[in-house]
Scaffold this motif. Structure first.
Motif, PDB file in Angstrom:
ATOM      1  N   GLY A 146       0.824  -1.214   0.000  1.00 49.36           N
ATOM      2  CA  GLY A 146       0.000   0.000   0.000  1.00 49.36           C
ATOM      3  C   GLY A 146       0.850   1.252   0.000  1.00 49.36           C
ATOM      4  N   GLY A 147       1.948   1.214   0.755  1.00 53.28           N
ATOM      5  CA  GLY A 147       2.857   2.355   0.779  1.00 53.28           C
ATOM      6  C   GLY A 147       3.485   2.606  -0.575  1.00 53.28           C
ATOM      7  N   LEU A 148       3.737   1.546  -1.293  1.00 54.05           N
ATOM      8  CA  LEU A 148       4.280   1.680  -2.651  1.00 54.05           C
ATOM      9  C   LEU A 148       3.301   2.423  -3.546  1.00 54.05           C
ATOM     10  CD1 LEU A 148       6.041  -1.633  -3.696  1.00 54.05           C
ATOM     11  CD2 LEU A 148       6.632   0.626  -4.500  1.00 54.05           C
ATOM     12  N   ALA A 149       2.041   2.081  -3.422  1.00 51.60           N
ATOM     13  CA  ALA A 149       1.018   2.715  -4.254  1.00 51.60           C
ATOM     14  C   ALA A 149       0.867   4.192  -3.935  1.00 51.60           C
ATOM     15  CB  ALA A 149      -0.327   2.004  -4.068  1.00 51.60           C
ATOM     16  N   ASP A 150       1.240   4.585  -2.716  1.00 53.01           N
ATOM     17  CA  ASP A 150       1.093   5.976  -2.291  1.00 53.01           C
ATOM     18  C   ASP A 150       2.304   6.847  -2.592  1.00 53.01           C
ATOM     19  OD1 ASP A 150      -1.434   5.383  -1.303  1.00 53.01           O
ATOM     20  OD2 ASP A 150      -0.714   5.032   0.747  1.00 53.01           O
ATOM     21  N   LEU A 151       3.348   6.275  -3.160  1.00 55.31           N
ATOM     22  CA  LEU A 151       4.545   7.065  -3.436  1.00 55.31           C
ATOM     23  C   LEU A 151       4.275   8.115  -4.505  1.00 55.31           C
ATOM     24  CD1 LEU A 151       7.365   4.339  -3.497  1.00 55.31           C
ATOM     25  CD2 LEU A 151       6.778   5.900  -1.635  1.00 55.31           C
ATOM     26  N   SER A 152       4.845   9.292  -4.280  1.00 55.24           N
ATOM     27  CA  SER A 152       4.734  10.363  -5.274  1.00 55.24           C
ATOM     28  C   SER A 152       5.654  10.061  -6.452  1.00 55.24           C
ATOM     29  CB  SER A 152       5.134  11.695  -4.640  1.00 55.24           C
ATOM     30  OG  SER A 152       6.537  11.702  -4.376  1.00 55.24           O
ATOM     31  N   ASP A 153       5.485  10.838  -7.512  1.00 54.82           N
ATOM     32  CA  ASP A 153       6.360  10.666  -8.675  1.00 54.82           C
ATOM     33  C   ASP A 153       7.823  10.913  -8.297  1.00 54.82           C
ATOM     34  OD1 ASP A 153       4.238  10.011 -10.307  1.00 54.82           O
ATOM     35  OD2 ASP A 153       4.043  12.017 -11.172  1.00 54.82           O
ATOM     36  N   VAL A 154       8.071  11.884  -7.449  1.00 55.31           N
ATOM     37  CA  VAL A 154       9.441  12.177  -7.019  1.00 55.31           C
ATOM     38  C   VAL A 154       9.991  11.008  -6.202  1.00 55.31           C
ATOM     39  CG1 VAL A 154      10.858  13.689  -5.568  1.00 55.31           C
ATOM     40  CG2 VAL A 154       9.160  14.674  -7.123  1.00 55.31           C
ATOM     41  N   GLN A 155       9.188  10.471  -5.300  1.00 53.66           N
ATOM     42  CA  GLN A 155       9.635   9.325  -4.504  1.00 53.66           C
ATOM     43  C   GLN A 155       9.899   8.109  -5.394  1.00 53.66           C
ATOM     44  OE1 GLN A 155       6.280   9.493  -1.836  1.00 53.66           O
ATOM     45  NE2 GLN A 155       7.607  10.105  -0.108  1.00 53.66           N
ATOM     46  N   LEU A 156       9.059   7.903  -6.393  1.00 53.81           N
ATOM     47  CA  LEU A 156       9.290   6.798  -7.337  1.00 53.81           C
ATOM     48  C   LEU A 156      10.588   7.003  -8.118  1.00 53.81           C
ATOM     49  CD1 LEU A 156       5.681   6.166  -8.655  1.00 53.81           C
ATOM     50  CD2 LEU A 156       7.070   4.609  -7.259  1.00 53.81           C
ATOM     51  N   VAL A 177      13.202   8.496  -6.935  1.00 55.92           N
ATOM     52  CA  VAL A 177      14.281   8.174  -5.990  1.00 55.92           C
ATOM     53  C   VAL A 177      14.412   6.657  -5.858  1.00 55.92           C
ATOM     54  CG1 VAL A 177      15.140   8.441  -3.630  1.00 55.92           C
ATOM     55  CG2 VAL A 177      14.056  10.376  -4.787  1.00 55.92           C
ATOM     56  N   VAL A 178      13.292   5.939  -5.865  1.00 55.73           N
ATOM     57  CA  VAL A 178      13.343   4.470  -5.850  1.00 55.73           C
ATOM     58  C   VAL A 178      14.105   3.974  -7.078  1.00 55.73           C
ATOM     59  CG1 VAL A 178      11.970   2.359  -6.069  1.00 55.73           C
ATOM     60  CG2 VAL A 178      11.278   4.127  -4.432  1.00 55.73           C
ATOM     61  N   ASP A 179      13.810   4.554  -8.233  1.00 56.01           N
ATOM     62  CA  ASP A 179      14.534   4.170  -9.454  1.00 56.01           C
ATOM     63  C   ASP A 179      16.028   4.459  -9.316  1.00 56.01           C
ATOM     64  OD1 ASP A 179      12.202   3.310 -10.672  1.00 56.01           O
ATOM     65  OD2 ASP A 179      11.951   5.128 -11.881  1.00 56.01           O
ATOM     66  N   GLN A 180      16.367   5.609  -8.732  1.00 54.31           N
ATOM     67  CA  GLN A 180      17.771   5.964  -8.510  1.00 54.31           C
ATOM     68  C   GLN A 180      18.436   4.945  -7.576  1.00 54.31           C
ATOM     69  OE1 GLN A 180      19.845   7.923  -9.839  1.00 54.31           O
ATOM     70  NE2 GLN A 180      21.126   8.989  -8.394  1.00 54.31           N
ATOM     71  N   PHE A 181      17.727   4.576  -6.525  1.00 57.92           N
ATOM     72  CA  PHE A 181      18.234   3.590  -5.567  1.00 57.92           C
ATOM     73  C   PHE A 181      18.540   2.267  -6.272  1.00 57.92           C
ATOM     74  CE2 PHE A 181      16.957  -0.016  -2.838  1.00 57.92           C
ATOM     75  CZ  PHE A 181      17.994   0.027  -1.916  1.00 57.92           C
ATOM     76  N   ILE A 182      17.583   1.778  -7.044  1.00 58.60           N
ATOM     77  CA  ILE A 182      17.756   0.514  -7.756  1.00 58.60           C
ATOM     78  C   ILE A 182      18.912   0.603  -8.739  1.00 58.60           C
ATOM     79  CG2 ILE A 182      16.678  -0.995  -9.494  1.00 58.60           C
ATOM     80  CD1 ILE A 182      13.974  -0.374  -8.043  1.00 58.60           C
ATOM     81  N   MET A 183      18.970   1.689  -9.488  1.00 61.89           N
ATOM     82  CA  MET A 183      20.011   1.850 -10.491  1.00 61.89           C
ATOM     83  C   MET A 183      21.390   1.922  -9.838  1.00 61.89           C
ATOM     84  SD  MET A 183      20.623   4.794 -13.349  1.00 61.89           S
ATOM     85  CE  MET A 183      21.356   5.966 -12.221  1.00 61.89           C
ATOM     86  N   LEU A 203      12.321  -4.334  -2.363  1.00 61.13           N
ATOM     87  CA  LEU A 203      12.865  -3.053  -1.895  1.00 61.13           C
ATOM     88  C   LEU A 203      13.295  -3.126  -0.436  1.00 61.13           C
ATOM     89  CD1 LEU A 203      10.489  -0.529  -3.680  1.00 61.13           C
ATOM     90  CD2 LEU A 203      12.935  -0.869  -4.100  1.00 61.13           C
ATOM     91  N   ASN A 204      12.513  -3.785   0.390  1.00 61.56           N
ATOM     92  CA  ASN A 204      12.885  -3.919   1.800  1.00 61.56           C
ATOM     93  C   ASN A 204      14.182  -4.707   1.951  1.00 61.56           C
ATOM     94  OD1 ASN A 204      10.746  -2.435   2.981  1.00 61.56           O
ATOM     95  ND2 ASN A 204       9.379  -4.178   2.727  1.00 61.56           N
ATOM     96  N   LYS A 205      14.294  -5.783   1.211  1.00 61.37           N
ATOM     97  CA  LYS A 205      15.522  -6.587   1.276  1.00 61.37           C
ATOM     98  C   LYS A 205      16.698  -5.801   0.699  1.00 61.37           C
ATOM     99  CE  LYS A 205      17.611 -10.968   0.238  1.00 61.37           C
ATOM    100  NZ  LYS A 205      17.473 -12.327  -0.157  1.00 61.37           N
ATOM    101  N   ALA A 206      16.464  -5.084  -0.379  1.00 60.81           N
ATOM    102  CA  ALA A 206      17.532  -4.315  -1.018  1.00 60.81           C
ATOM    103  C   ALA A 206      18.052  -3.208  -0.106  1.00 60.81           C
ATOM    104  CB  ALA A 206      17.048  -3.728  -2.332  1.00 60.81           C
ATOM    105  N   LEU A 207      17.168  -2.590   0.646  1.00 62.23           N
ATOM    106  CA  LEU A 207      17.634  -1.540   1.555  1.00 62.23           C
ATOM    107  C   LEU A 207      18.590  -2.135   2.580  1.00 62.23           C
ATOM    108  CD1 LEU A 207      17.480   1.466   2.311  1.00 62.23           C
ATOM    109  CD2 LEU A 207      15.747   0.814   3.978  1.00 62.23           C
TER     110      LEU A 207
END
Length: 154
Positions: free
Chosen positions: A36-46, A48-54, A128-132
């Motif tokens: 649910g928290g994933l669905a609530d992420l803003s475009d900016v937060q998404l 940053v998630v992409d930056q984290f993964i990359m 994402l939780n495991k990756a962090l």
């Protein structure tokens, strides 16, 4: 690998690590993330998630392709290492990395990131939780390898 080439590989790894740290610091207040928290992420937060993964993926790649083999060359380790696991085992044995098996977990996480699970927020959140958690260990492995290699670069 020359010392200059090794230093260049180290610089690339440090750049990825710096940007990974920034993404982690930005995202950590959101963790542990739920579907649910994933669905609530803003475009900016998404973004940053992409930056984290990359950056996780790029750091793991750069370390595996250049930095770790470069350490074996710097130390002039005798013997032949025909497979990457042979290199990892030798790096662990000489103290250049804390754990070969942990490195395999980093690589597996990077591989998991290459798959897209757009219709499964449970898997996305779990990854994402495991990756962090793993990202803290990846950064610690980089710092360990830097400290180890410094003895051979001076």
């Amino acid at each position: 690998m020359t010392t200059d080439a090794f230093d260049g590989a180290l610089t690339i790894c440090e750049r990825h690590a710096e940007r990974l740290r920034w993404a982690m610091a930005t995202l950590e207040p959101l963790f542990p993330i739920t579907p649910g928290g994933l669905a609530d992420l803003s475009d900016v937060q998404l973004a940053v998630v992409d930056q984290f993964i990359m950056r996780f993926s790029k750091l793991q790649d750069a370390m595996g392709a250049k930095l770790l083999p470069g350490i074996l060359e710097l130390t002039k380790e005798p013997g032949s290492f025909p497979t990457f696991i042979d290199k990892l085992n030798r790096l662990e044995k000489i103290g250049a990395i804390p754990s070969a098996s942990e490195w395999l977990q980093f690589r597996e996480m990077r591989n998991q990131f290459s798959y897209d699970y757009p219709d499964d927020p449970e898997i996305q959140a779990s990854l994402l939780n495991k990756a962090l958690e793993l990202s803290h260990h990846l950064l610690a492995t980089l710092e360990h390898a830097q400290a180890f290699s410094a003895r051979y670069r001076d």
